[in-house]
Design an enzyme around this catalytic site. Structure first.
Site, PDB file in Angstrom:
ATOM      1  N   SER A  66      53.299 -34.045  18.875  1.00 30.64           N
ATOM      2  CA  SER A  66      52.331 -33.003  18.518  1.00 30.64           C
ATOM      3  C   SER A  66      51.156 -33.029  19.474  1.00 30.64           C
ATOM      4  O   SER A  66      50.778 -34.093  19.991  1.00 30.64           O
ATOM      5  CB  SER A  66      51.833 -33.226  17.086  1.00 30.64           C
ATOM      6  OG  SER A  66      50.777 -32.330  16.774  1.00 30.64           O
TER       7      SER A  66
ATOM      8  N   TYR B 108      48.572 -38.884  10.790  1.00 31.52           N
ATOM      9  CA  TYR B 108      49.437 -37.938  11.495  1.00 31.52           C
ATOM     10  C   TYR B 108      49.305 -38.076  13.020  1.00 31.52           C
ATOM     11  O   TYR B 108      50.297 -38.277  13.732  1.00 31.52           O
ATOM     12  CB  TYR B 108      49.131 -36.512  11.067  1.00 31.52           C
ATOM     13  CG  TYR B 108      50.093 -35.506  11.647  1.00 31.52           C
ATOM     14  CD1 TYR B 108      51.345 -35.309  11.063  1.00 31.52           C
ATOM     15  CD2 TYR B 108      49.784 -34.771  12.783  1.00 31.52           C
ATOM     16  CE1 TYR B 108      52.245 -34.405  11.597  1.00 31.52           C
ATOM     17  CE2 TYR B 108      50.675 -33.866  13.324  1.00 31.52           C
ATOM     18  CZ  TYR B 108      51.906 -33.689  12.727  1.00 31.52           C
ATOM     19  OH  TYR B 108      52.802 -32.801  13.281  1.00 31.52           O
TER      20      TYR B 108
END
Length: 265
Positions: free
Chosen positions: A139, A153
């Site tokens: 990401s 995350y």
């Protein structure tokens, strides 16, 4: 794609995973789809079987036994995995202490441990064949300053990037390409699942990409052998700003907008 092996896609029931499955089908690569939701897998498989053979294996990667069982099932079915896509993932919204440890442990099992274990289990056959592709979905969040909320995350995705880059250096000479795919904001179910859809939908349109484009760029990148692929000019610009701006300025810039895409309560 000269190799006749299957592409195994985790988290294939929706979003980027489903888009990657469709991209491989478009390129004529037979598929093994896995996710928790069997009915969603069956629906996707039915839509793709006119193009390529498709196998479905229901598995929950939050279960520590799942990677070994998934590998064993592909062996039992006689499926040779030439392309591994570690895509399964989600976010845990809110402050770190707003969720219990079992929630965080399950998250780390899916996002970190399963990625490493599946790679470890499927890589030997790829090296033995002298050909393989491993696409790990990371990401943009791993490449910009951290913010409050969704605390693990970005850290998990940073692991995926470094792991992929190191593995790429180890395996290239053995015919195996490894790529960390780093999308930014992508139209998918991800933000519905973590409850952030209404908030992130207010972000400007130029930040967003559709999942099909992300999938195409990712598969192209792993075929070329790029260790890292940041999708889209806007995302590359944000990653570069985070790298070259003074650290304090980059942190302030991201922190000032963090409530647009992170639940910090």
């Amino acid at each position: 794609m000269p190799d006749s092996g299957h592409a195994l896609v985790t988290g294939a029931s929706s979003g980027i995973g489903a888009a990657i499955a469709r991209e491989y089908a478009r390129r004529g690569v037979p598929l093994v789809l896995t996710a928790r939701r069997g009915e969603r897998l069956d629906a996707l498989a039915a839509s793709l079987r006119a193009q390529v053979p498709v196998e479905c294996i229901v598995a929950d990667l939050a279960d520590p036994a799942a990677p070994e069982l998934l590998h064993a099932e592909t062996v039992r079915r006689g499926l040779r995995i030439a392309h591994l896509v570690n895509n399964a993932g989600y976010g845990v919204p809110g402050r770190y202490l707003s969720s219990d440890w079992a929630t965080h442990a399950g998250f780390l099992q899916v996002m970190v441990v399963a990625v490493a274990e599946l790679t470890h289990r499927f890589l030997p056959a790829m090296e033995a064949a002298g050909h393989g592709r491993i696409l790990n979905v990371a990401s943009l969040a791993a490449l910009v300053p951290a913010t409050a909320g969704h605390t693990l995350y970005g850290a998990a995705k940073a692991f995926v990037i470094r792991f992929s880059e190191s593995l790429a250096a180890e395996t290239r000479a053995r015919g195996v390409h490894v790529t960390a795919l780093c999308p930014g904001m992508t139209w998918s179910e991800f933000h519905d699942v973590n409850g952030m859809r209404a908030r992130v939908s207010k972000l400007p349109g130029w930040l967003w990409q559709d999942a099909e484009r992300v999938a195409r760029l990712g598969v192209d990148a792993v075929e070329r052998g790029d260790p890292r692929c940041v999708t889209g000019g806007a995302n590359r610009m944000l990653a570069a700003l985070s790298k070259y701006l003074p650290e304090a300025a980059a942190q302030a810039l991201i922190a000032g907008r963090s409530k647009d895409f992170r639940d910090t309560d």
